[in-house]
Design a protein around this motif. Structure first.
Motif, PDB file in Angstrom:
ATOM      1  N   ASP A  46       0.835  -1.203   0.000  1.00 47.40           N
ATOM      2  CA  ASP A  46       0.000   0.000   0.000  1.00 47.40           C
ATOM      3  C   ASP A  46       0.866   1.247   0.000  1.00 47.40           C
ATOM      4  O   ASP A  46       1.719   1.426   0.876  1.00 47.40           O
ATOM      5  N   TRP A  47       0.642   2.112  -0.961  1.00 45.13           N
ATOM      6  CA  TRP A  47       1.373   3.364  -1.047  1.00 45.13           C
ATOM      7  C   TRP A  47       1.134   4.190   0.209  1.00 45.13           C
ATOM      8  O   TRP A  47       0.023   4.206   0.718  1.00 45.13           O
ATOM      9  N   PRO A  48       2.166   4.846   0.774  1.00 46.55           N
ATOM     10  CA  PRO A  48       3.478   5.074   0.168  1.00 46.55           C
ATOM     11  C   PRO A  48       4.569   4.101   0.620  1.00 46.55           C
ATOM     12  O   PRO A  48       5.753   4.422   0.479  1.00 46.55           O
ATOM     13  N   GLN A  49       4.205   2.942   1.184  1.00 47.64           N
ATOM     14  CA  GLN A  49       5.226   1.980   1.578  1.00 47.64           C
ATOM     15  C   GLN A  49       5.725   1.233   0.339  1.00 47.64           C
ATOM     16  O   GLN A  49       5.038   1.181  -0.685  1.00 47.64           O
ATOM     17  N   THR A  50       6.915   0.629   0.466  1.00 49.00           N
ATOM     18  CA  THR A  50       7.486  -0.167  -0.622  1.00 49.00           C
ATOM     19  C   THR A  50       8.052  -1.450  -0.039  1.00 49.00           C
ATOM     20  O   THR A  50       8.850  -1.407   0.905  1.00 49.00           O
ATOM     21  N   CYS A  51       7.653  -2.577  -0.599  1.00 50.82           N
ATOM     22  CA  CYS A  51       8.094  -3.872  -0.080  1.00 50.82           C
ATOM     23  C   CYS A  51       9.561  -4.125  -0.412  1.00 50.82           C
ATOM     24  O   CYS A  51      10.028  -3.783  -1.511  1.00 50.82           O
ATOM     25  N   PRO A  52      10.292  -4.757   0.513  1.00 50.50           N
ATOM     26  CA  PRO A  52      11.618  -5.274   0.143  1.00 50.50           C
ATOM     27  C   PRO A  52      11.491  -6.177  -1.080  1.00 50.50           C
ATOM     28  O   PRO A  52      10.523  -6.934  -1.213  1.00 50.50           O
ATOM     29  N   ASP A 351      19.983  -9.543   4.292  1.00 47.33           N
ATOM     30  CA  ASP A 351      18.582  -9.122   4.290  1.00 47.33           C
ATOM     31  C   ASP A 351      18.402  -7.654   4.654  1.00 47.33           C
ATOM     32  O   ASP A 351      17.293  -7.202   4.919  1.00 47.33           O
ATOM     33  N   SER A 352      19.483  -6.899   4.659  1.00 43.62           N
ATOM     34  CA  SER A 352      19.387  -5.462   4.917  1.00 43.62           C
ATOM     35  C   SER A 352      18.642  -4.773   3.785  1.00 43.62           C
ATOM     36  O   SER A 352      18.760  -5.170   2.616  1.00 43.62           O
ATOM     37  N   PRO A 353      17.856  -3.723   4.095  1.00 44.80           N
ATOM     38  CA  PRO A 353      17.187  -2.974   3.019  1.00 44.80           C
ATOM     39  C   PRO A 353      18.168  -2.401   1.997  1.00 44.80           C
ATOM     40  O   PRO A 353      17.780  -2.143   0.858  1.00 44.80           O
ATOM     41  N   SER A 354      19.417  -2.202   2.398  1.00 43.77           N
ATOM     42  CA  SER A 354      20.400  -1.711   1.422  1.00 43.77           C
ATOM     43  C   SER A 354      20.644  -2.736   0.323  1.00 43.77           C
ATOM     44  O   SER A 354      21.113  -2.389  -0.772  1.00 43.77           O
ATOM     45  N   GLN A 355      20.322  -4.010   0.604  1.00 42.31           N
ATOM     46  CA  GLN A 355      20.438  -5.064  -0.398  1.00 42.31           C
ATOM     47  C   GLN A 355      19.100  -5.380  -1.063  1.00 42.31           C
ATOM     48  O   GLN A 355      19.057  -5.686  -2.254  1.00 42.31           O
ATOM     49  N   THR A 356      18.007  -5.321  -0.306  1.00 43.33           N
ATOM     50  CA  THR A 356      16.702  -5.754  -0.826  1.00 43.33           C
ATOM     51  C   THR A 356      15.874  -4.623  -1.417  1.00 43.33           C
ATOM     52  O   THR A 356      14.833  -4.873  -2.025  1.00 43.33           O
ATOM     53  N   ARG A 357      16.322  -3.386  -1.249  1.00 38.13           N
ATOM     54  CA  ARG A 357      15.645  -2.210  -1.821  1.00 38.13           C
ATOM     55  C   ARG A 357      16.609  -1.463  -2.742  1.00 38.13           C
ATOM     56  O   ARG A 357      17.822  -1.683  -2.730  1.00 38.13           O
ATOM     57  N   ALA A 358      16.068  -0.561  -3.525  1.00 39.71           N
ATOM     58  CA  ALA A 358      16.896   0.372  -4.293  1.00 39.71           C
ATOM     59  C   ALA A 358      17.281   1.496  -3.330  1.00 39.71           C
ATOM     60  O   ALA A 358      16.428   2.214  -2.824  1.00 39.71           O
ATOM     61  N   MET A 359      18.564   1.648  -3.052  1.00 43.07           N
ATOM     62  CA  MET A 359      19.046   2.513  -1.978  1.00 43.07           C
ATOM     63  C   MET A 359      19.507   3.873  -2.497  1.00 43.07           C
ATOM     64  O   MET A 359      20.143   3.975  -3.527  1.00 43.07           O
ATOM     65  N   MET A 360      19.170   4.914  -1.746  1.00 48.09           N
ATOM     66  CA  MET A 360      19.732   6.243  -1.980  1.00 48.09           C
ATOM     67  C   MET A 360      20.505   6.649  -0.726  1.00 48.09           C
ATOM     68  O   MET A 360      19.950   6.699   0.360  1.00 48.09           O
ATOM     69  N   TYR A 361      21.797   6.910  -0.874  1.00 45.90           N
ATOM     70  CA  TYR A 361      22.682   7.292   0.230  1.00 45.90           C
ATOM     71  C   TYR A 361      23.065   8.753   0.024  1.00 45.90           C
ATOM     72  O   TYR A 361      23.623   9.121  -1.006  1.00 45.90           O
ATOM     73  N   ALA A 362      22.754   9.599   1.008  1.00 44.81           N
ATOM     74  CA  ALA A 362      23.016  11.038   0.876  1.00 44.81           C
ATOM     75  C   ALA A 362      24.378  11.406   1.436  1.00 44.81           C
ATOM     76  O   ALA A 362      24.811  10.902   2.480  1.00 44.81           O
TER      77      ALA A 362
END
Length: 456
Positions: A46-52, A351-362
């Protein structure tokens, strides 16, 4: 010296990001039929969440550093000079770009306003300046901006009136129906003056005798996501996806993604609203609950269409927080000096979100409060990004306001190779983390906050 960015729009974006945290609970209440408890959490679908696991798999996957960068620039006094964004692989432009504040020319001074056309020209200018660069463009999911031609045209056509909310029949209303400079120009469609151009002055300065948004006053109009009216063989959902989002601009090969602003929820915390927004429209609790359900359906269909088209969305990026959290407008670095070892122990996991999601690092310090012409923690940020990034990751800047130069350091043009595995701690509780790449070895010593990148 780092210049702090505290413009009104930056403050509003910070407030909006904090308000997104309430969306989960509000949506959970709707999805469980308005039950009193908020213990039930909504699905990450459900927006605005995003699944791994939600990744831009139809976009080009790359480990090249200079193809793994992203920024969100803006120039409110004209086009953004492409020389200020050279090198960056993804450039995300806000709707305020080219607005024309003060005496500067821009879409706010044009008759009628042509924000969308100028935005597409900016896309073409920016991509031409740096081969391989693509652009993400702004779209609002709650408000219809009449300075976008596609929106203005249906606001002017009575056949589409069911797709917008109107002011409630009886006042008083907090927002005005009529234009301040042109009192004869009025609309029964609800609209506020939030961030709107004005004459002689506003959020963008128009020419005499007043702002030109066609046959309606300029302002933030509100989509009716619950409308079932079919116009010219299109439902609202079909128009919203294919005519508004994936139009000539959104479907262009030069555009690889979007920034989707604002969100519906039963509490009317829709962001960028003025006082009594939902009261002015006469929306009841039941209306808001149904509207949220219909908004989620439309956003689900939109997300699928955009992913199928090979594009992505800023809000689907992981910028920190929960594994299914929304990408924030004001991201910061995901590894901090004070929590370096603890951060990396978590982020180096498979299983970190940095691996399972598209990551943006500022880049540091991020969080809407830096001058992007300097990068005070460049080497630490670069090393930490390389340590934790997955198949899809970008290093860069979130929203920092308008009219900046975005320094692109030579370190971002180095090919560090492809990783042979995940990052790991050299020994239990050593506080030293390494990751091997085909062309380099990356290390961060959290004890001293010292990064090392050794080329092979």
């Amino acid at each position: 010296q780092i210049k702090l960015q505290t413009t009104p729009k930056t403050i509003r974006r910070k407030q909006r990001d904090s308000m997104y945290s309430s969306v989960k609970l509000a949506v959970a209440s709707v999805l469980c039929g308005g039950c009193a408890t908020f213990a039930q959490q909504p699905s990450c679908h459900d927006w605005p969440q995003t699944c791994p696991g939600t990744l831009p798999t139809k976009m080009k996957q790359t480990w090249m550093m200079n193809e793994s960068t992203i920024i969100m620039p803006c120039n409110d006094t004209g086009y953004t000079d492409p020389t200020t964004t050279l090198g960056w692989s993804i450039v995300d432009f806000d709707w305020s770009n080219g607005k024309g504040t003060g005496t500067a020319d821009g879409w706010a001074k044009h008759k009628p306003m042509d924000d969308e056309e100028m935005l597409f020209k900016q896309v073409q200018m920016t991509t031409a300046a740096t081969p391989g660069t693509t652009v993400w463009v702004y779209r609002n999911t709650v408000y219809g901006y009449p300075w976008y031609t596609d929106v203005r045209l249906i606001l002017e056509d009575p056949a589409y009136e069911a797709w917008f909310f109107k002011f409630k029949p009886e006042g008083p209303w907090t927002s005005k129906k009529c234009d301040s400079a042109q009192p004869e120009l009025c609309s029964d469609f609800y609209h506020s003056q939030e961030q709107s151009p004005g004459y002689p002055h506003g959020d963008g300065d128009c020419l005499a005798p007043g702002c030109d948004c066609g046959k309606v006053p300029c302002g933030f109009y509100v989509w009716n996501h619950s409308s079932t009216v079919v116009v010219n063989n299109q439902t609202f959902q079909d128009w919203f996806i294919h005519t508004y989002m994936l139009n000539k601009v959104g479907s262009s090969d030069l555009v690889s993604g979007f920034f989707w602003d604002d969100v519906w929820n039963p509490q009317c915390n829709i962001h960028d609203q003025v006082p009594n927004t939902c009261e002015d429209m006469g929306l009841t609790k039941q209306d808001l609950e149904q509207l949220t359900v219909d908004y989620l359906k439309n956003m689900g269909a939109l997300r699928k269409a955009v992913l199928d088209a090979g594009k992505f969305v800023w809000q689907m990026l992981w910028t920190g927080g929960a594994a299914d959290s929304i990408g924030t407008t004001c991201p910061g670095p995901l590894v901090e000096n004070s929590t370096c070892a603890a951060d990396l122990r978590e982020l180096c996991k498979a299983d970190s979100p940095s691996q399972t999601r598209a990551m943006m690092y500022a880049f540091s310090p991020g969080k809407c409060r830096m001058d992007p012409s300097t990068l005070p923690m460049l080497h630490q940020d670069l090393a930490n990004f390389l340590l934790i990034r997955g198949d899809y990751g970008w290093l860069g800047h979130g929203w920092l306001g308008c009219s900046h130069n975005y320094y692109f350091p030579p370190e971002l043009n180095v090919d560090y190779g492809v990783p042979t595995g995940l990052c790991k701690e050299t020994a239990p509780n050593s506080g030293i983390f390494t990751r091997d790449f085909s062309k380099s070895t990356v290390q961060m010593d959290c004890n001293t906050w010292e990064p090392t990148i050794t080329m092979k």
